[in-house]
Design a protein around this motif. Structure first.
Motif, PDB file in Angstrom:
ATOM      1  N   ASP A 110     -23.155   4.461  21.234  1.00  0.00           N
ATOM      2  CA  ASP A 110     -22.885   3.215  20.500  1.00  0.00           C
ATOM      3  C   ASP A 110     -22.704   3.419  19.002  1.00  0.00           C
ATOM      4  OD1 ASP A 110     -23.066   1.917  22.883  1.00  0.00           O
ATOM      5  OD2 ASP A 110     -25.039   1.011  22.511  1.00  0.00           O
ATOM      6  N   GLN A 111     -23.428   4.371  18.416  1.00  0.00           N
ATOM      7  CA  GLN A 111     -23.379   4.542  16.968  1.00  0.00           C
ATOM      8  C   GLN A 111     -23.202   6.017  16.609  1.00  0.00           C
ATOM      9  OE1 GLN A 111     -26.656   2.640  14.970  1.00  0.00           O
ATOM     10  NE2 GLN A 111     -25.431   2.220  13.145  1.00  0.00           N
ATOM     11  N   PRO A 112     -21.957   6.495  16.576  1.00  0.00           N
ATOM     12  CA  PRO A 112     -21.698   7.911  16.282  1.00  0.00           C
ATOM     13  C   PRO A 112     -22.261   8.331  14.929  1.00  0.00           C
ATOM     14  CG  PRO A 112     -19.724   6.826  17.111  1.00  0.00           C
ATOM     15  CD  PRO A 112     -20.722   5.748  16.830  1.00  0.00           C
ATOM     16  N   ARG A 113     -22.817   9.523  14.872  1.00  0.00           N
ATOM     17  CA  ARG A 113     -23.464  10.019  13.661  1.00  0.00           C
ATOM     18  C   ARG A 113     -22.444  10.422  12.596  1.00  0.00           C
ATOM     19  NH1 ARG A 113     -26.506  14.853  16.424  1.00  0.00           N
ATOM     20  NH2 ARG A 113     -24.513  14.777  17.533  1.00  0.00           N
ATOM     21  N   PRO A 114     -22.701  10.111  11.326  1.00  0.00           N
ATOM     22  CA  PRO A 114     -21.841  10.614  10.244  1.00  0.00           C
ATOM     23  C   PRO A 114     -21.853  12.141  10.222  1.00  0.00           C
ATOM     24  CG  PRO A 114     -23.317   8.893   9.434  1.00  0.00           C
ATOM     25  CD  PRO A 114     -23.784   9.250  10.822  1.00  0.00           C
ATOM     26  N   GLY A 115     -20.673  12.725  10.030  1.00  0.00           N
ATOM     27  CA  GLY A 115     -20.583  14.172   9.887  1.00  0.00           C
ATOM     28  C   GLY A 115     -20.581  14.951  11.179  1.00  0.00           C
ATOM     29  N   HIS A 116     -20.702  14.283  12.320  1.00  0.00           N
ATOM     30  CA  HIS A 116     -20.740  14.958  13.614  1.00  0.00           C
ATOM     31  C   HIS A 116     -19.466  14.669  14.412  1.00  0.00           C
ATOM     32  CE1 HIS A 116     -24.813  16.658  13.813  1.00  0.00           C
ATOM     33  NE2 HIS A 116     -25.178  15.651  13.052  1.00  0.00           N
ATOM     34  N   ALA A 117     -19.305  15.369  15.519  1.00  0.00           N
ATOM     35  CA  ALA A 117     -18.103  15.231  16.353  1.00  0.00           C
ATOM     36  C   ALA A 117     -18.249  14.139  17.411  1.00  0.00           C
ATOM     37  CB  ALA A 117     -17.789  16.568  17.033  1.00  0.00           C
ATOM     38  N   GLN A 327     -28.691   6.196   7.028  1.00  0.00           N
ATOM     39  CA  GLN A 327     -27.287   6.236   6.644  1.00  0.00           C
ATOM     40  C   GLN A 327     -26.587   5.029   7.263  1.00  0.00           C
ATOM     41  OE1 GLN A 327     -25.604  10.520   6.735  1.00  0.00           O
ATOM     42  NE2 GLN A 327     -27.229  10.556   8.258  1.00  0.00           N
ATOM     43  N   MET A 328     -25.517   4.599   6.642  1.00  0.00           N
ATOM     44  CA  MET A 328     -24.747   3.469   7.157  1.00  0.00           C
ATOM     45  C   MET A 328     -23.540   3.987   7.918  1.00  0.00           C
ATOM     46  SD  MET A 328     -26.582   0.974   6.147  1.00  0.00           S
ATOM     47  CE  MET A 328     -25.519  -0.431   6.519  1.00  0.00           C
ATOM     48  N   THR A 329     -23.353   3.503   9.144  1.00  0.00           N
ATOM     49  CA  THR A 329     -22.239   3.968   9.957  1.00  0.00           C
ATOM     50  C   THR A 329     -21.878   2.921  10.996  1.00  0.00           C
ATOM     51  OG1 THR A 329     -21.400   5.850  11.240  1.00  0.00           O
ATOM     52  CG2 THR A 329     -23.675   5.179  11.650  1.00  0.00           C
ATOM     53  N   LEU A 330     -20.722   3.065  11.582  1.00  0.00           N
ATOM     54  CA  LEU A 330     -20.175   2.053  12.487  1.00  0.00           C
ATOM     55  C   LEU A 330     -20.974   1.940  13.774  1.00  0.00           C
ATOM     56  CD1 LEU A 330     -17.833   0.053  13.065  1.00  0.00           C
ATOM     57  CD2 LEU A 330     -16.583   1.989  14.062  1.00  0.00           C
ATOM     58  N   HIS A 331     -21.301   0.692  14.144  1.00  0.00           N
ATOM     59  CA  HIS A 331     -21.910   0.381  15.437  1.00  0.00           C
ATOM     60  C   HIS A 331     -20.787  -0.163  16.316  1.00  0.00           C
ATOM     61  CE1 HIS A 331     -24.190  -2.304  18.280  1.00  0.00           C
ATOM     62  NE2 HIS A 331     -24.902  -1.185  18.353  1.00  0.00           N
ATOM     63  N   LEU A 332     -20.376   0.619  17.316  1.00  0.00           N
ATOM     64  CA  LEU A 332     -19.162   0.317  18.070  1.00  0.00           C
ATOM     65  C   LEU A 332     -19.215  -1.004  18.834  1.00  0.00           C
ATOM     66  CD1 LEU A 332     -18.316   3.921  19.325  1.00  0.00           C
ATOM     67  CD2 LEU A 332     -17.143   2.616  17.549  1.00  0.00           C
ATOM     68  N   PRO A 333     -20.312  -1.327  19.548  1.00  0.00           N
ATOM     69  CA  PRO A 333     -20.307  -2.576  20.311  1.00  0.00           C
ATOM     70  C   PRO A 333     -20.081  -3.820  19.446  1.00  0.00           C
ATOM     71  CG  PRO A 333     -22.073  -1.168  21.082  1.00  0.00           C
ATOM     72  CD  PRO A 333     -21.516  -0.527  19.839  1.00  0.00           C
ATOM     73  N   GLU A 336     -19.425  -3.399  13.602  1.00  0.00           N
ATOM     74  CA  GLU A 336     -19.968  -3.611  12.267  1.00  0.00           C
ATOM     75  C   GLU A 336     -20.677  -2.348  11.790  1.00  0.00           C
ATOM     76  OE1 GLU A 336     -22.560  -6.952  12.316  1.00  0.00           O
ATOM     77  OE2 GLU A 336     -20.984  -8.408  12.802  1.00  0.00           O
ATOM     78  N   VAL A 337     -20.705  -2.170  10.475  1.00  0.00           N
ATOM     79  CA  VAL A 337     -21.430  -1.043   9.888  1.00  0.00           C
ATOM     80  C   VAL A 337     -22.912  -1.407   9.830  1.00  0.00           C
ATOM     81  CG1 VAL A 337     -21.762   0.368   7.836  1.00  0.00           C
ATOM     82  CG2 VAL A 337     -19.446  -0.236   8.574  1.00  0.00           C
ATOM     83  N   MET A 338     -23.746  -0.557  10.435  1.00  0.00           N
ATOM     84  CA  MET A 338     -25.175  -0.806  10.504  1.00  0.00           C
ATOM     85  C   MET A 338     -25.946   0.442  10.098  1.00  0.00           C
ATOM     86  SD  MET A 338     -25.701  -2.943  14.040  1.00  0.00           S
ATOM     87  CE  MET A 338     -25.000  -4.591  14.245  1.00  0.00           C
ATOM     88  N   PRO A 339     -27.220   0.304   9.737  1.00  0.00           N
ATOM     89  CA  PRO A 339     -28.023   1.476   9.373  1.00  0.00           C
ATOM     90  C   PRO A 339     -28.360   2.332  10.591  1.00  0.00           C
ATOM     91  CG  PRO A 339     -29.370  -0.499   9.319  1.00  0.00           C
ATOM     92  CD  PRO A 339     -27.961  -0.955   9.532  1.00  0.00           C
ATOM     93  N   LEU A 340     -28.420   3.633  10.368  1.00  0.00           N
ATOM     94  CA  LEU A 340     -28.817   4.582  11.417  1.00  0.00           C
ATOM     95  C   LEU A 340     -29.727   5.628  10.803  1.00  0.00           C
ATOM     96  CD1 LEU A 340     -28.549   5.867  14.282  1.00  0.00           C
ATOM     97  CD2 LEU A 340     -26.600   7.165  13.373  1.00  0.00           C
ATOM     98  N   LYS A 341     -30.847   5.846  11.427  1.00  0.00           N
ATOM     99  CA  LYS A 341     -31.752   6.909  11.017  1.00  0.00           C
ATOM    100  C   LYS A 341     -31.842   7.895  12.172  1.00  0.00           C
ATOM    101  CE  LYS A 341     -36.223   7.695   8.797  1.00  0.00           C
ATOM    102  NZ  LYS A 341     -37.476   7.047   8.312  1.00  0.00           N
ATOM    103  N   VAL A 342     -31.285   9.081  11.967  1.00  0.00           N
ATOM    104  CA  VAL A 342     -31.210  10.086  13.029  1.00  0.00           C
ATOM    105  C   VAL A 342     -32.557  10.784  13.173  1.00  0.00           C
ATOM    106  CG1 VAL A 342     -30.074  12.186  13.826  1.00  0.00           C
ATOM    107  CG2 VAL A 342     -28.757  10.430  12.616  1.00  0.00           C
ATOM    108  N   GLY A 343     -33.127  10.722  14.364  1.00  0.00           N
ATOM    109  CA  GLY A 343     -34.363  11.452  14.635  1.00  0.00           C
ATOM    110  C   GLY A 343     -34.048  12.850  15.141  1.00  0.00           C
TER     111      GLY A 343
END
Length: 379
Positions: A110-117, A327-333, A336-343
């Motif tokens: 749903d929310q692809p990570r910035p900088g990743h494939a 980080q702020m990145t696109l939430h596909l469903p 909209e751009v939403m916050p994401l904290k990668v664990g």
């Protein structure tokens, strides 16, 4: 739009390196296993378990200040080996993933990570990709490169060729060149030199401090790996697209996170004059040599063909994209751009664990070219 599928040089999906000595990677970051299928190692080549274990240990996660993923990385050799020697048939080498945590990636796809494939691979595969930790894009697959590279070292040693790599820089902290450092003695396993794969004891201490500072700041930092290749004869390689530098650059740029590869003077050459940059041929004990061949200043290849001088390479790596800050990145469903904290468990810097990978890739490329030129044979 679905991208056109094509067969790349060496194999489907670009997972194969080499022409005469081929290494095909397989596996996923959080799947059952990762490893490599190696084709073309000459029959009779000894399987060097010491070198295998050294290479695995230098790349392994779980070091202080790095990724806390705890993998045993025990290598299984499932084919192509009999009584400690290569049979000449394909060698299958793998390790079982023992510390996978796919739940760390529940936010995907749903929310692809910035900088990743994540995004591009999902579109390329029409949504059929394995999103856990990057799937087959993960740096976890570099395990197959270091295990394969460890088994061609004896071929290079037999010919008098050597290849060494170490952590060259972290941010603005730069180590001394490999040419002036001790490249043979294994550092104390408890030292920063060993932990960071850096041959400069002073720089290793300073690098350790900046890496820890970045980690505590919930961020990551860029780095470089230096490779030094010595002992090659004049004449190895081909002109143009099959030259030794294009071959090395292709393999090295495939390492996850690599953003640039420099040879010899590298980017400095664009600011030099010809009178500064040109290397003069002078008489040597066994024939012509380049002036400066007793250092790493002379060009190790001209026109894609080795000169007999050392080949010096710097590989630049970006800061790791997975950082534990929001980080702020696109939430596909929702579109909209939403916050994401990668664990998850990630390295704050790529270079320390990329050093043995870069060394392995360089050795594999040299072995491929040497076998093609019939210059390498089992000891």
């Amino acid at each position: 739009h679905r991208p056109t599928r094509y067969r790349g040089r060496g194999g489907w999906m670009g997972m194969t390196l080499g022409d005469n000595l081929k290494v095909t990677l397989f596996g996923e970051s959080h799947g059952a296993c990762v490893g490599a299928l190696i084709e073309g190692i000459p029959a009779g080549t000894p399987i060097d378990e010491d070198e295998l274990n050294r290479a695995i240990a230098n790349r392994r996660p779980g070091r202080k200040g790095m990724s806390s993923r705890s993998e045993t990385d025990q290598c299984e050799l499932l084919s192509g080996v009999y009584e400690g020697k290569a049979t000449g048939w394909p060698i299958l080498m793998l390790t079982r993933n023992s510390d996978a945590k796919p739940s760390d990636y529940s936010f995907l796809p749903d929310q692809p990570r910035p900088g990743h494939a994540d995004m591009v691979e999902s579109i390329r595969s029409n949504g059929s990709n394995d999103p856990r930790g990057g799937g087959s894009h993960s740096a976890r697959l570099t395990y197959g490169l270091v295990t394969a590279g460890s088994q061609v070292k004896s071929l290079l040693d037999q010919a008098g060729w050597s290849c060494h790599a170490h952590l060259h820089s972290v941010g603005d902290i730069v180590a001394r060149p490999l040419f002036v450092l001790d490249r043979e003695t294994e550092p104390d396993p408890t030292s920063d030199m060993a932990r960071l794969n850096c041959r400069d004891p002073v720089a290793a201490g300073e690098m350790s401090e900046i890496i820890e500072s970045v980690r505590m700041d919930a961020d990551s930092i860029g780095s470089c790996v230096e490779i030094l290749i010595t002992g090659l004869p004049i004449g190895l390689g081909e002109p143009w697209f099959d030259g030794i530098e294009p071959a090395l650059a292709r393999g090295l740029m495939a390492i996850p996170g690599a953003r640039a590869v420099e040879f010899s003077q590298g980017s400095k050459a664009s600011r030099m004059r010809g009178s500064e940059h040109n290397d003069n041929w002078i008489p040597g004990a066994d024939g012509p040599i380049l002036e400066g061949s007793d250092s790493a200043s002379a060009d190790g290849a001209i026109g894609g063909i080795t000169t007999g001088a050392p080949i010096s390479i710097i590989v630049h790596f970006k800061p790791p994209s997975s950082i534990p800050r929001e980080q702020m990145t696109l939430h596909l469903p929702s579109n909209e751009v939403m916050p994401l904290k990668v664990g998850g468990r990630h390295d704050p810097v790529i270079g320390p664990r990329a050093a043995p990978v870069a060394e392995a890739v360089a050795m594999l490329v040299l072995a491929d070219l040497g076998i093609s030129a019939e210059l390498l044979s089992p000891p």
